[in-house]
Design an enzyme around this catalytic site. Structure first.
Site, PDB file in Angstrom:
ATOM      1  CG  HIS A  70      44.028  39.295  38.777  1.00  0.00           C
ATOM      2  ND1 HIS A  70      43.009  39.939  38.107  1.00  0.00           N
ATOM      3  CD2 HIS A  70      44.686  38.583  37.831  1.00  0.00           C
ATOM      4  CE1 HIS A  70      43.052  39.643  36.828  1.00  0.00           C
ATOM      5  NE2 HIS A  70      44.067  38.810  36.631  1.00  0.00           N
ATOM      6  CB  THR A 104      41.883  41.987  42.950  1.00  0.00           C
ATOM      7  OG1 THR A 104      42.421  40.912  42.171  1.00  0.00           O
ATOM      8  CG2 THR A 104      43.032  42.773  43.548  1.00  0.00           C
ATOM      9  CG  HIS A 105      37.057  40.893  45.383  1.00  0.00           C
ATOM     10  ND1 HIS A 105      37.173  40.254  46.589  1.00  0.00           N
ATOM     11  CD2 HIS A 105      37.215  42.215  45.638  1.00  0.00           C
ATOM     12  CE1 HIS A 105      37.385  41.155  47.547  1.00  0.00           C
ATOM     13  NE2 HIS A 105      37.427  42.344  47.002  1.00  0.00           N
ATOM     14  CG  HIS A 106      39.646  39.945  39.578  1.00  0.00           C
ATOM     15  ND1 HIS A 106      40.652  40.853  39.324  1.00  0.00           N
ATOM     16  CD2 HIS A 106      38.535  40.683  39.838  1.00  0.00           C
ATOM     17  CE1 HIS A 106      40.176  42.084  39.430  1.00  0.00           C
ATOM     18  NE2 HIS A 106      38.894  41.995  39.753  1.00  0.00           N
ATOM     19  CD  GLN A 107      37.821  35.142  44.203  1.00  0.00           C
ATOM     20  OE1 GLN A 107      36.975  35.653  43.503  1.00  0.00           O
ATOM     21  NE2 GLN A 107      38.065  35.571  45.431  1.00  0.00           N
TER      22      GLN A 107
END
Length: 624
Positions: A355, A549-552
């Site tokens: 994201h 947003t750290h959603h890899q």
């Protein structure tokens, strides 16, 4: 001490006037190390070593080996060791979880510390431009993984996301299939106040609202509501709604996957073997393509461990892909270029996506609503929190971070395409002068509870751009090359620009007006050539101050065998390699609309259920 904070000497430019580069910042970090640098798990370990711990025979052979003690790995190790006749080895590259992780208001200081892998992305010429084309990607490197360093949000995504996985040929992954596995882990502390049909109350992982929610955080949710977004539970029947995100916490303290699933059983189940600071460097695979163990390094020495049943990789989107490729599983051309013998030619590392969001829209708070405090008050609050038996006060919250909503940018859309959250800024004027230094220092030091400005962030939760992960050609064992390709597809700009207009409209709400909150209309340093408020200005912000947003996810795609980009079948088994699974967020064929920690736990519950059922039929000593 287990925990070491960000190195300010390295992070701060010489002579920087930014407050996080001051002598007080060094004092503040030294205090945090003194109070919270130790580890309760380590103290328990020392106590057990001194006392009569049950005899444990460890000959380097186990039924199962689990690589990675993050949100997924902790769940898997817990479930497998419920059978006392199965020996399980859990390997984690990082140290035991330090005490600093338990304080919600100090979650910011975990980034850039020794329990963060501190990855960075590769430039693509379209994003992260202000920072040389590279965005920082914090990832947890400790027991609990990223569940120990994240912002604690419990968000599941949209029902349609999982139904889409199933329609892509992944039987058993529809929302109806996965809901029971969300419920299994969850112990929701506010079940009567949310959409109770969609939540569990008996699981190991506590979830609930923070004890402390400050006024600016409430302001954001009230403003969202005024703009037509209903109050509701976006983990329930309808995602388009707004509320304070529930958190992985109890009584104002973080409960990571390690604290929920491993700490309670660590010294009770003698069939669980845990090795922290043990980095796995290779999966052992025989000539018949059977995975039979791993090779790992600990204390400068190399060891081998053997699995009589399965090797399960749960090292996360980045490190699972890296380990597979180091072991000879990955794109043939890439591996051969690094002289790595190819065991199985698969699209490992492809389908990487995240994201995307950006910084730079600053909401200034009035003196009435500001949460700013003096240095002395901040020191006192940290000391007081440490002394409290029952935690209370601002550090039991996370500032404005949990104020969130999901919305549709167009009425004709069936599902949400944007999510909003917000970051705190201790001193917005300082941020405006030197945002990059503040991002690397101040935003990694000061508690999220004390601030005079807010950065609302809109996220594209249906990104079209795709990238890939490659091994580092200079050192394959070093940090991999993360070609995330943010904004590589121009269509990703459209929802972000629509999100900007929604955010601007918040200034006209009663929630903002009554508190004297307003948008700062001075340009950010890298966008001064554009007039504030124009489309050109906000497009500049998106490209210059891009942020994760750290959603890899996605580097180990689940898909049917005919899908040339798929690595895993629907039971998360690696194609062409027997007794090897990848069970973590890297398996997502398409990123869900929301945060990824709760889905990673669900994936672990779903995946380990496949493992247990398979071996229930294959073993004579299955006992429950």
């Amino acid at each position: 001490m287990v925990w070491q904070p960000v190195n300010l000497t390295a992070a701060c430019p010489p002579g920087s006037p930014v407050s996080a580069c001051s002598s007080f910042a060094h004092v503040f970090l030294s205090l945090l190390v003194q109070l919270y640098g130790g580890s309760s798990d380590q103290r328990k370990q020392q106590l057990c070593d001194r006392e009569a711990e049950p005899a444990r025979r460890d000959h380097g052979e186990y039924d199962f080996i689990v690589v990675g003690a993050g949100a997924a790995g902790c769940v898997i190790a817990n479930r497998l060791t419920e059978n006392p006749k199965w020996n399980v080895l859990l390997l984690e590259a990082g140290p035991k979880e330090p005490d600093i992780t338990s304080v919600p208001g100090l979650s910011t200081v975990l980034q850039g510390s020794n329990i963060d892998w501190q990855y960075t992305t590769e430039p693509n010429g379209k994003s992260c431009l202000a920072s040389g084309g590279r965005c920082g990607w914090p990832r947890g490197r400790t027991m609990g993984g990223s569940s120990s360093i994240n912002s604690l949000g419990y968000v599941r995504g949209n029902m349609a996301d999982y139904d889409r996985w199933a329609l892509m040929g992944n039987e058993g992954w529809s929302y109806r299939d996965v809901l029971p596995f969300f419920l299994k882990s969850e112990r929701n502390l506010n079940k009567d106040s949310i959409d109770s049909d969609y939540h569990g109350a008996m699981g190991e992982q506590p979830v609930g609202w923070f004890p402390h929610v400050d006024d600016p955080a409430n302001m954001l949710v009230e403003a969202y509501n005024e703009r037509g977004i209903p109050f509701g539970d976006f983990n329930g029947a309808e995602q388009v709604s707004t509320m304070q995100i529930q958190a992985f916490q109890v009584d104002g303290e973080r409960v990571s996957a390690n604290k929920a699933f491993i700490s309670p059983i660590r010294h009770k189940r003698t069939n669980l073997f845990i090795k922290s600071e043990a980095e796995v460097t290779k999966i052992l695979i025989d000539k018949n393509h059977n995975a039979y163990g791993v090779e790992y390094t600990k204390d400068g020495k190399t060891y081998k461990a053997h699995a009589t049943k399965e090797v399960i990789i749960s090292a996360g989107t980045i490190n699972s892909a890296k380990l597979l490729m180091l072991s000879g599983i990955g794109p043939r051309e890439h591996l051969e270029s690094l002289n790595i013998p190819v065991i199985k030619d698969l699209a490992v590392g492809e389908n990487l996506h995240d994201h995307v969001s950006f910084n730079g829209m600053i909401v200034a708070l009035s003196n009435y609503s500001s949460r700013a405090v003096s240095n002395e008050e901040m020191i006192c609050s940290v000391k007081e929190f440490h002394k409290m038996k029952t935690k209370k006060g601002p550090l039991t919250g996370n500032g404005p971070v949990m104020s969130s909503l999901f919305l549709k940018t167009e009425p004709h859309l069936t599902y949400a395409d944007l999510q909003n959250q917000a970051n705190h800024i201790r001193d917005w004027k300082e941020f405006l002068r030197d945002p990059l230094t503040v991002e690397k220092t101040g935003n990694r030091i000061w508690p999220s509870a004390y601030y005079d400005g807010v950065i609302p962030r809109t996220m594209d939760i249906v990104p079209k751009s795709r990238g890939k992960l490659l091994l580092n050609e200079d050192d394959p064992h070093g940090p991999p090359r993360l070609h995330v390709n943010y904004l590589g597809d121009d269509r990703d700009l459209i929802p972000l620009m629509k999100g900007v207009r929604f955010l601007l409209s918040l200034e006209n709400t009663e929630a903002f007006k009554s508190r004297g909150a307003y948008y700062v209309r001075e340009q950010m340093p890298h966008c001064k050539q554009h007039e504030w408020g124009t489309d050109e200005y906000f497009l500049c912000l998106i490209k210059q101050y891009t942020t994760t947003t750290h959603h890899q996810v996605g580097t180990g795609k689940m898909g049917p065998k005919w899908d040339k980009k798929a690595l895993l079948d629907n039971k998360l088994r690696v194609y062409g390699i027997k007794w090897l699974r990848v069970i973590d967020a890297s398996m997502m064929p398409v990123l869900i609309r929301g945060n990824t920690c709760a889905p990673a736990m669900m994936i672990a519950e779903r995946g380990v259920d496949f493992v247990i059922k398979e071996w229930q039929h294959r073993t004579n000593n299955y006992c429950f």
